[in-house]
Design an enzyme around this catalytic site. Structure first.
Site, PDB file in Angstrom:
ATOM      1  N   THR A  38      23.530  28.162  61.929  1.00 45.18           N
ATOM      2  CA  THR A  38      24.238  27.250  62.831  1.00 45.18           C
ATOM      3  C   THR A  38      25.142  28.041  63.756  1.00 45.18           C
ATOM      4  OG1 THR A  38      26.132  26.991  61.367  1.00 45.18           O
ATOM      5  CG2 THR A  38      24.319  25.447  61.059  1.00 45.18           C
ATOM      6  N   LYS A 141      26.634  25.865  41.630  1.00 43.42           N
ATOM      7  CA  LYS A 141      26.249  25.009  40.501  1.00 43.42           C
ATOM      8  C   LYS A 141      24.792  25.226  40.116  1.00 43.42           C
ATOM      9  CE  LYS A 141      25.998  20.179  38.994  1.00 43.42           C
ATOM     10  NZ  LYS A 141      26.467  18.800  39.222  1.00 43.42           N
ATOM     11  N   TYR A 218      46.268  51.119  32.956  1.00 38.02           N
ATOM     12  CA  TYR A 218      46.750  50.266  31.869  1.00 38.02           C
ATOM     13  C   TYR A 218      47.985  49.534  32.344  1.00 38.02           C
ATOM     14  CZ  TYR A 218      49.573  54.519  31.050  1.00 38.02           C
ATOM     15  OH  TYR A 218      50.392  55.605  31.191  1.00 38.02           O
ATOM     16  N   HIS A 277      63.044  52.084  35.470  1.00 37.21           N
ATOM     17  CA  HIS A 277      62.733  50.949  34.602  1.00 37.21           C
ATOM     18  C   HIS A 277      63.242  49.632  35.196  1.00 37.21           C
ATOM     19  CE1 HIS A 277      61.027  53.461  31.519  1.00 37.21           C
ATOM     20  NE2 HIS A 277      62.117  54.203  31.506  1.00 37.21           N
ATOM     21  N   ARG A 439      78.806  41.136  28.342  1.00 42.46           N
ATOM     22  CA  ARG A 439      79.307  41.646  29.621  1.00 42.46           C
ATOM     23  C   ARG A 439      80.293  42.798  29.398  1.00 42.46           C
ATOM     24  NH1 ARG A 439      78.026  39.719  34.184  1.00 42.46           N
ATOM     25  NH2 ARG A 439      77.016  37.999  33.093  1.00 42.46           N
TER      26      ARG A 439
END
Length: 525
Positions: A38, A141, A218, A277, A439
């Site tokens: 198309t 499907k 990993y 970290h 804290r």
């Protein structure tokens, strides 16, 4: 079903992304397939010298409604969905003159690109594909009998299968899985657009999607599997960065680099953030990046070893030399000059990421965290306080220089894991306490680390002497404030809001320090 090869006798090609289309069309034609197409796809194939039948000619039904309806007809969907192993299906297809379609190659109208271009609602809605997803889902499907291709990267494998006599069932099943992921992501993107237009950033159903960028060696630990997925966002950062050099990035590298770059984007003037970290271990702003690096490193030179470095300006040679003098995992910056690139090229394993721009700290967006059975979603912490937002609650008000450091410290606190206490002096962190259950412990740890840093720097007094301190949330008791004072802080910024605020204010007044309330906290769990 037996995994035998199925030939392709008829293929429907209708794609927005024309990459690889001509080569695919030629391969299909060379193996005897009739080509249906198309619009622009048909035009491109014909211009390449291929014989193409228009879908409207195949179906006997013209395109109508400005092209909105051209494939939503039984001759197309019957040809795709008809099962070749069921005699009743074959009989009905023959009765209604429905020819089987063995391959569907479709990629969808560029909805995301249209939205990103800033187009108006009408253009965005016109770029919502309807016929394409219907054909994709139908072909997927019926993968036992039909091949579905949704991405040019799949064409090479399909062409190789043609040379072997056709596709195998396991190949078609894999294409079907990719097809449903493709339409699911497409529909989710459209749903989010409609929700945003309605002002609902947390709709009743929230669909997330991502395209796998890299499989990682990993995850956080070697026994965990991991991958990096891109969600299509244009926010500058690790998803948009160009890796100039260095070995592959790990899961932890990516997580820490994102944390560092988001933090440095908060700061004004040449600034450096060093992360280890996922927590900043040194942050500074100065007249130059080199000066900012020296000040940031001074805060915690031990933790900086093997860390991530983020810059908010173009990396220059002098700063590159400084950073390269210690072991650094990743450097991320908007840009780097030629001399800096040459210097860092000597460090083959150091990863250098250039993003081209900084993320907007105030931009809207969602952040996510997985929990058992689901995930949590919240708006990004775009909160930022200015001097006008602050309330002086002590007898002594901060000086102008203290006020600058207090605002700086509170911005850093936003990017440190809670409970967070940060000491700052002259536009640089001099102690950072992160992620403690108490804290008081955060305040004491930060002070202790400042003593260690002072020893490394050959100084007699802790770096926190004469500093200001920030707490990401209120002090629930006066003991936290007293720990900050004991470390040598002369001014404090904190959200306020505790039932014991007055007790804390009284402790600050007794110590003769200044304290301001922000009215906004920055928990980062």
């Amino acid at each position: 079903m037996t995994d035998t090869r199925l030939p392709i006798r008829r293929a429907l090609l209708s794609v927005s992304d024309k990459a690889g289309l001509i080569e695919l069309g030629r391969a299909l034609a060379a193996h005897g397939a009739e080509l249906l197409s198309t619009g622009g796809s048909a035009k491109a194939l014909r211009e390449a010298g291929l014989v193409v039948k228009d879908v409207s000619e195949h179906t006997g039904f013209p395109e109508i409604l400005d092209g909105r309806v051209k494939t939503l007809v039984p001759q197309v969907h019957g040809g795709i969905l008809g099962r070749r192993d069921l005699p009743e299906h074959l009989s009905q297809m023959e009765q209604h003159a429905i020819a089987p379609i063995d391959l569907v190659c479709v990629n969808l109208y560029p909805f995301a690109a249209t939205v990103a271009s800033g187009a108006g609602d009408e253009d965005c809605i016109e770029n919502i594909d309807i016929g394409g997803p219907a054909m994709i889902r139908a072909a997927a499907k019926n993968f036992d009998h039909v091949v579905i291709l949704t991405d040019p990267s799949q064409y090479k494998g399909l062409v190789e299968a043609l040379t072997e006599g056709g596709t195998l069932n396991h190949q078609r099943r894999a294409y079907a899985a990719a097809a449903y992921a493709h339409t699911g992501a497409y529909d989710g993107m459209i749903a989010r657009w409609f929700a945003e237009k309605a002002g609902d950033i947390l709709p009743p159903v929230l669909t997330l999607s991502g395209t796998r960028g890299e499989l990682l060696r990993y995850g956080e630990n070697p026994h965990q599997k991991a991958a990096f997925y891109r969600d299509g966002s244009t926010r500058p950062g690790i998803s948009t960065a160009r890796q100039v050099q260095g070995k592959a990035l790990s899961y932890n590298n990516l997580n820490d680099t994102d944390a560092a770059f988001e933090a440095v984007a908060e700061l004004e003037g040449p600034s450096v953030v060093i992360v280890k970290h996922a927590n900043p271990c040194g942050v500074a702003s100065a007249a130059t990046l080199e000066e900012a690096w020296v000040a940031a490193l001074r805060c915690d030179p031990v933790s900086a070893f093997g860390g991530i470095v983020a810059l908010n300006d173009t990396l220059d040679a002098a700063t590159a030399e400084r950073i390269a003098a210690i072991f650094t995992e990743v450097i991320v910056a908007p840009a780097a000059d030629a001399d800096a690139l040459e210097i860092l090229s000597r460090k083959k394993n150091l990863r250098l990421l250039l993003t081209g721009a900084l993320p907007d700290p105030a931009a809207d967006g969602l952040s996510f965290r997985s929990v058992a059975g689901g995930f949590l979603a919240q708006s990004r912490d775009a909160g930022r306080v200015t001097e006008a937002d602050l309330k002086v609650v002590t007898k002594r008000a901060p000086t102008a220089s203290e006020m600058r450091d207090l605002l700086f410290a509170f911005r850093v606190a936003k990017h440190v894991k809670s409970n967070a206490v940060i000491y700052v002096k002259d536009g640089a962190t001099v102690g950072i306490g992160a992620g403690q259950m108490s804290r008081v412990d955060s305040a004491r740890i930060a002070a202790r680390k400042s003593e260690d840093a002072a020893q490394v720097a050959g100084e007699n007094a802790p770096l926190t002497t004469g500093s200001v301190a920030a707490s990401d949330a209120f002090f629930p008791f006066a003991d936290g404030l007293e720990s900050v004072v004991a470390a040598g802080a002369v001014a404090v910024i904190q959200p306020g809001g505790s039932i014991r605020d007055q007790e804390v204010i009284d402790a600050a007044d007794a110590a003769g320090i200044a304290m301001v309330f922000t009215g906004m906290r920055h928990f980062r769990h």
